[in-house]
Write a protein that holds these residues in place. Structure first.
Motif, PDB file in Angstrom:
ATOM      1  N   ILE A 181       0.819  -1.219   0.000  1.00  0.00           N
ATOM      2  CA  ILE A 181       0.000   0.000   0.000  1.00  0.00           C
ATOM      3  C   ILE A 181       0.844   1.255   0.000  1.00  0.00           C
ATOM      4  N   ASP A 182       2.091   1.131   0.355  1.00  0.00           N
ATOM      5  CA  ASP A 182       2.911   2.334   0.371  1.00  0.00           C
ATOM      6  C   ASP A 182       3.270   2.794  -1.030  1.00  0.00           C
ATOM      7  N   VAL A 183       3.067   1.937  -2.010  1.00  0.00           N
ATOM      8  CA  VAL A 183       3.426   2.325  -3.377  1.00  0.00           C
ATOM      9  C   VAL A 183       2.539   3.462  -3.889  1.00  0.00           C
ATOM     10  N   PRO A 184       1.226   3.332  -3.826  1.00  0.00           N
ATOM     11  CA  PRO A 184       0.408   4.466  -4.279  1.00  0.00           C
ATOM     12  C   PRO A 184       0.660   5.715  -3.452  1.00  0.00           C
ATOM     13  N   LEU A 185       0.883   5.524  -2.165  1.00  0.00           N
ATOM     14  CA  LEU A 185       1.137   6.682  -1.319  1.00  0.00           C
ATOM     15  C   LEU A 185       2.394   7.416  -1.758  1.00  0.00           C
ATOM     16  N   SER A 186       3.463   6.667  -1.942  1.00  0.00           N
ATOM     17  CA  SER A 186       4.725   7.284  -2.342  1.00  0.00           C
ATOM     18  C   SER A 186       4.581   7.962  -3.694  1.00  0.00           C
ATOM     19  N   LEU A 187       3.869   7.305  -4.584  1.00  0.00           N
ATOM     20  CA  LEU A 187       3.632   7.907  -5.905  1.00  0.00           C
ATOM     21  C   LEU A 187       2.940   9.247  -5.763  1.00  0.00           C
ATOM     22  N   GLY A 188       1.919   9.259  -4.909  1.00  0.00           N
ATOM     23  CA  GLY A 188       1.158  10.483  -4.707  1.00  0.00           C
ATOM     24  C   GLY A 188       2.043  11.595  -4.189  1.00  0.00           C
ATOM     25  N   ILE A 189       2.871  11.264  -3.201  1.00  0.00           N
ATOM     26  CA  ILE A 189       3.736  12.282  -2.609  1.00  0.00           C
ATOM     27  C   ILE A 189       4.741  12.804  -3.631  1.00  0.00           C
ATOM     28  N   LEU A 190       5.351  11.872  -4.353  1.00  0.00           N
ATOM     29  CA  LEU A 190       6.316  12.283  -5.371  1.00  0.00           C
ATOM     30  C   LEU A 190       5.665  13.149  -6.436  1.00  0.00           C
ATOM     31  N   ALA A 191       4.472  12.741  -6.842  1.00  0.00           N
ATOM     32  CA  ALA A 191       3.770  13.483  -7.892  1.00  0.00           C
ATOM     33  C   ALA A 191       3.547  14.924  -7.453  1.00  0.00           C
ATOM     34  N   LEU A 192       3.095  15.077  -6.212  1.00  0.00           N
ATOM     35  CA  LEU A 192       2.860  16.415  -5.694  1.00  0.00           C
ATOM     36  C   LEU A 192       4.140  17.240  -5.710  1.00  0.00           C
ATOM     37  N   PHE A 193       5.218  16.623  -5.244  1.00  0.00           N
ATOM     38  CA  PHE A 193       6.459  17.383  -5.157  1.00  0.00           C
ATOM     39  C   PHE A 193       6.991  17.779  -6.530  1.00  0.00           C
ATOM     40  N   LEU A 194       7.024  16.814  -7.444  1.00  0.00           N
ATOM     41  CA  LEU A 194       7.587  17.099  -8.753  1.00  0.00           C
ATOM     42  C   LEU A 194       6.772  18.162  -9.472  1.00  0.00           C
ATOM     43  N   ARG A 195       5.467  18.028  -9.341  1.00  0.00           N
ATOM     44  CA  ARG A 195       4.582  18.996  -9.975  1.00  0.00           C
ATOM     45  C   ARG A 195       4.834  20.402  -9.411  1.00  0.00           C
ATOM     46  N   SER A 196       4.963  20.482  -8.086  1.00  0.00           N
ATOM     47  CA  SER A 196       5.218  21.772  -7.448  1.00  0.00           C
ATOM     48  C   SER A 196       6.535  22.345  -7.938  1.00  0.00           C
ATOM     49  N   PHE A 197       7.535  21.498  -7.962  1.00  0.00           N
ATOM     50  CA  PHE A 197       8.866  21.931  -8.404  1.00  0.00           C
ATOM     51  C   PHE A 197       8.781  22.539  -9.792  1.00  0.00           C
ATOM     52  N   TYR A 198       8.112  21.803 -10.666  1.00  0.00           N
ATOM     53  CA  TYR A 198       7.978  22.265 -12.035  1.00  0.00           C
ATOM     54  C   TYR A 198       7.284  23.614 -12.093  1.00  0.00           C
ATOM     55  N   GLU A 199       6.150  23.699 -11.387  1.00  0.00           N
ATOM     56  CA  GLU A 199       5.353  24.917 -11.435  1.00  0.00           C
ATOM     57  C   GLU A 199       6.103  26.128 -10.888  1.00  0.00           C
ATOM     58  N   VAL A 200       6.751  25.955  -9.786  1.00  0.00           N
ATOM     59  CA  VAL A 200       7.420  27.103  -9.157  1.00  0.00           C
ATOM     60  C   VAL A 200       8.615  27.562  -9.991  1.00  0.00           C
ATOM     61  N   VAL A 201       9.399  26.596 -10.437  1.00  0.00           N
ATOM     62  CA  VAL A 201      10.617  26.961 -11.167  1.00  0.00           C
ATOM     63  C   VAL A 201      10.296  27.617 -12.506  1.00  0.00           C
ATOM     64  N   THR A 202       9.257  27.133 -13.144  1.00  0.00           N
ATOM     65  CA  THR A 202       8.908  27.729 -14.434  1.00  0.00           C
ATOM     66  C   THR A 202       7.922  28.869 -14.265  1.00  0.00           C
ATOM     67  N   MET A 203       7.660  29.223 -13.040  1.00  0.00           N
ATOM     68  CA  MET A 203       6.767  30.351 -12.724  1.00  0.00           C
ATOM     69  C   MET A 203       5.373  30.185 -13.292  1.00  0.00           C
ATOM     70  N   THR A 204       4.931  28.943 -13.454  1.00  0.00           N
ATOM     71  CA  THR A 204       3.604  28.769 -14.026  1.00  0.00           C
ATOM     72  C   THR A 204       2.522  28.530 -12.986  1.00  0.00           C
ATOM     73  N   GLY A 205       2.932  28.400 -11.735  1.00  0.00           N
ATOM     74  CA  GLY A 205       1.880  28.165 -10.748  1.00  0.00           C
ATOM     75  C   GLY A 205       2.456  28.180  -9.355  1.00  0.00           C
TER      76      GLY A 205
END
Lengths: 805, 52
Positions: free
Chosen positions: A240-264
């Motif tokens: 069960i930790d697999v979906p959880l970890s995926l979710g956490i990673l997804a959130l982080f990577l998405r945030s990283f992308y958005e902030v660095v490219t100033m899109t969100g």
């Protein structure tokens, strides 16, 4: 069994068995005694005069008792660490009771100058001592502790507790870090939320970056989930930790992308909130689960008793009360409950419980005996060197070398379900993401993560252990001790029930004994009694109790008990046999009548000459016929007995139609009978004593060993039941049924919860943070439901118990 | 108005300092046993008499 209660003069607590007495005053423990003495000797009431501690002389101990502590191997295992000649060791002291104990123990540095520091952990009953290698050693410290009344409990099996502490600390740190980041990020997020687009770009960018940076420690806090997901990935299992970890990673990577490219603005707030609540849920779960847990050590007792000698008196004590230093009388076929030293002359032991091999081991006086050994020779006295450990006993019982039929059932289904569940969750979350992607990428992200988070298969994995675990706890309150969870399920699957007669349905204590035959001399009576003393067979125990005797204890040279037949013993010149007529003497029919209806007979012979017999009018347990009749409504019941058919009319009178009776059964006969039923694909429950029926108990699907003031233990049994609770068997079975039902209900509950969660998440109405909060709530609610429902049904047992008084 | 950025940074660093203190406290075992110290205060008085 009322004991007069003594109140400790110093602290006011009730004194237990180990009361310390001095000058007619009672103290609950040595700590109180010493402190009282110190106070009493000085005039000031408040001050504890510490200098007096120097004058306390240690009690004389068995020389050499703690020598082994100084051997390098053992020392390695016990100490925490040793640096620059300063060593730290932790001892468990079960005798810590009150603040006076704490004070005394924390001042032992004054009694041994090598001790630098000693700190007590009251709740754990542990003392942590730092000492100098040059000035003292483990042996001296342990001896000192023992001499002031706090004997250290040395237990190598406890070393695992260190790991638990480290993980608790690490979890606390992670919660702290996640909480810190969560709180700060939420604050940083406020301006952007509230300003609704009218925020100065500098501030906006700065806050976004700050939030991103603050979410890095959150990844550290979530590291347990990542680690576990990675481990399971490597073995190709989806935990069960697999979906959880995926979710956490997804959130982080998405945030990283958005902030660095100033899109969100990114999702740092959701990420940190998610991890924080997950971890908080873990901490809370740990605490509540521990309370609710099926940790059976403290409240429940192994329903076996053993004879303890107090001076010349003998008394029965439950195994849980067996402490180091006790002297026990272990009869034939009883187990030695704790590591002991043999005091008696010699005997044979069977270590099959521990090693799987039943070749007898010969032991003589002074030899060490390990707990779990079965005495197959004469009854002997042993001195216990280590307290009884129920967890150890239960552990080896569960893992013992006896083969039982493989269990295929519920528990395996829940394993499979967990695997498919994870795959299902991943599919649904990706589907949700793809569905929303063309419409609105933000919602797509939300949906993806929410589904991953809200899915909670943990409830699936928890329903069974908690339903069954609660049932186990309730059962053990009524002295019905099951080996493991599985037995609960097996109890609901049986088709037929078999009862042994002697000792199970009947009780030895209230039976009436009478003798017919040639009159016995006092010496002969003594012989009979001495031999009977060694046996745990209900008839032997009855003979032992009822026969008058002089106090001479005769020495038995050879003793052997053949189950189903009788006992043979050699004392001096005499060979004595006790048991079935055919076993005891080869003579043809004698003058004496032995066919009195309704009574069983135990024949005796001295040196092959038939002497007479004891007839025993069995007393059936109160209420047993009602219970049997009740059970017969649902199950086909058989009564197997090693005795002759004499009792059949009596039984038929009290029992309904449809009962089967088989008499003159040998242990092998009983075994075959069970096998025959099993060949018809039926499942059998057998209740018998652990003595004669060990083979049958092993063979049956559920084997209940009925125990009656003995320490007979057969590893092939699945449960131990105290004899006077046998009448509650129908109620136990119905509680087991309710538990299984509850497990199914809680599966259903958790599936329902998941479906609703998916519904909301898929339609984009669920934010990851809310999903994170819901997850621990769902597991706790499912667990609570399971535990409460089973406990409620367990209350019914209480009512039933009262009605039998 | 941009001074607020300085303020935010400062307060964040201050909070971080407390976090570090928290972690240090856990590591050094402050939270291991929260019960026994409550018993110890009852006998603390005699400590002042000890000759160090």
């Amino acid at each position: 069994m009322a004991k007069s209660e003594k109140i400790c003069i110093h602290c006011g607590d009730v004194c237990r068995d180990d009361t310390v007495v001095r000058d007619d005053k009672y103290f609950c423990c040595s700590g109180c005694l010493f402190v009282y003495e110190i106070l009493h000797d000085t005039d000031t009431q408040k001050d504890y005069d510490i200098s007096k501690l120097k004058y306390i002389k240690p009690k004389a101990l068995t020389p050499g008792e703690y020598d082994f502590l100084n051997t390098a191997d053992i020392k390695e295992k016990i100490i925490q660490y040793s640096i620059n000649g300063r060593t730290r060791v932790i001892f468990r002291l079960p005798n810590i009771y009150c603040s006076a104990c704490v004070w005394l123990l924390e001042n032992i540095g004054r009694m041994d100058s090598g001790i630098i520091e000693s700190k007590v952990n009251f709740l754990k009953k542990e003392i942590s001592i730092l000492y100098m290698e040059e000035l003292t050693d483990l042996r001296q410290i342990a001896s000192l502790l023992a001499s002031i009344g706090y004997k250290p409990q040395l237990n190598f099996a406890d070393l695992g507790s260190e790991k638990k502490e480290k993980s608790d600390k690490s979890l606390l740190i992670k919660v702290g870090v996640a909480g810190f980041c969560f709180a700060n990020i939420m604050l940083f997020a406020l301006p952007e939320y509230l300003a609704k687009g009218m925020l100065e770009p500098d501030i906006k960018t700065y806050l976004r970056f700050l939030s991103l940076i603050a979410s890095l420690p959150v990844l550290y806090a979530a590291s347990d989930y990542f680690r576990s997901a990675w481990m399971s990935f490597k073995v190709r299992i989806l935990s069960i930790d697999v979906p959880l970890s995926l979710g956490i990673l997804a959130l982080f990577l998405r945030s990283f992308y958005e902030v660095v490219t100033m899109t969100g603005s990114g999702y740092s707030d959701s990420l940190s909130g998610l991890v924080f609540f997950l971890l908080l849920g873990k901490v809370f779960q740990k605490k509540t689960f521990y309370q609710l847990s099926f940790e059976r050590d403290y409240k429940s007792y192994f329903p076996l008793s053993v004879i303890k000698k107090k001076g010349s008196k003998e008394e029965f004590i439950p195994l849980n009360d067996v402490k180091s230093g006790d002297i026990l009388l272990i009869r034939n076929s009883e187990i030695i409950p704790a590591d002991s030293m043999l005091l008696g002359s010699e005997t044979l032991l069977d270590y099959s419980f521990l090693t799987g091999e039943s070749t007898p081991t010969f032991v003589k006086t002074g030899d060490k005996i390990f707990s779990g050994a079965k005495n197959i020779g004469t009854g002997v006295e042993v001195k216990v060197v280590r307290d009884f450990q129920q967890s150890y006993m239960t552990e080896i019982w569960g893992s013992q070398n006896v083969k039982k039929k493989e269990l295929t059932g519920n528990s395996l289904i829940s394993n499979k379900m967990a695997k498919y569940f994870t795959v299902f969750v991943l599919i649904v979350s990706f589907a949700g993401f793809l569905w929303w992607l063309p419409k609105d990428i933000n919602i797509a992200m939300n949906v993806f993560v929410s589904i991953l988070i809200v899915a909670c298969p943990c409830a699936l994995a928890l329903s069974t252990p908690f339903s069954y675990g609660t049932a186990l706890r309730i059962f053990s309150k009524y002295n019905f001790f099951l080996k493991s969870d599985n037995v609960v399920e097996e109890l609901t699957r049986i088709d037929e029930i078999i009862f042994d007669k002697t000792g199970t349905l009947t009780e030895a204590e209230n039976s009436v004994l009478s003798y017919q035959g040639r009159k016995l001399t006092q010496l002969e009576k003594d012989i009979v009694r001495s031999v009977a003393r060694n046996s745990t067979h209900p008839y032997s125990r009855l003979i032992f109790t009822e026969l008058e005797t002089s106090d001479d204890k005769l020495l038995i040279e050879k003793y052997s008990e053949i189950f189903g037949q009788g006992i043979e013993a050699k004392l001096g010149e005499t060979i004595f046999r006790l048991g079935k007529k055919s076993f005891v003497s080869k003579e043809e029919e004698s003058d004496f009548l032995s066919d009195i209806s309704g009574e069983s007979a135990v024949h005796i012979a001295f040196n092959g000459v038939y002497t007479g017999f004891f007839s025993i009018k069995s007393d059936y347990r109160t209420g047993i016929f009602d219970s049997l009749n009740k059970l017969s409504d649902e199950y086909r019941i058989t009564i197997l007995s090693g005795d002759s058919e004499k009792e059949k009319p009596f039984l038929e009178k009290h029992l309904k139609e449809g009962f089967n009776y088989n008499f003159n059964q040998s242990p092998a006969d009983k075994l075959y009978y069970i096998q025959n039923i099993q060949n018809e694909n039926k499942r059998v429950l057998m209740a018998g004593d652990g003595l004669n029926d060990s083979g049958a108990l092993l063979q049956s699907d559920v084997g209940i060993a009925v125990s009656d003031n003995t320490a007979n233990f057969t590893p092939g049994s699945d449960a131990i039941l105290l004899a006077d609770k046998l009448t509650m068997l129908p109620d136990f079975i119905s509680l087991a049924k309710k538990s299984v039902e509850t497990a199914y209900f809680s599966y259903g509950l958790s599936i329902l919860y998941n479906l609703i969660g998916f519904g909301f998440a898929f339609t984009g109405n669920l934010s990851p943070v809310v999903a994170a909060i819901l997850m621990p709530i769902s597991s706790i609610s499912v667990v609570l439901f399971a535990v409460l429902r089973v406990t409620l049904f367990g209350q019914k047992l209480k009512v039933k118990e009262i009605s039998f008084i | 108005m941009s001074v607020i950025l300085v303020l935010i940074t400062a307060s964040f660093l201050l909070a971080a300092f407390f976090l570090v203190a928290f972690i240090w406290a856990i590591k050094s075992g402050q939270f291991d046993d929260t019960y026994t110290p409550s018993m110890r205060i009852l006998t603390e008085e005699n400590e002042t008499q000890k000759n160090k």
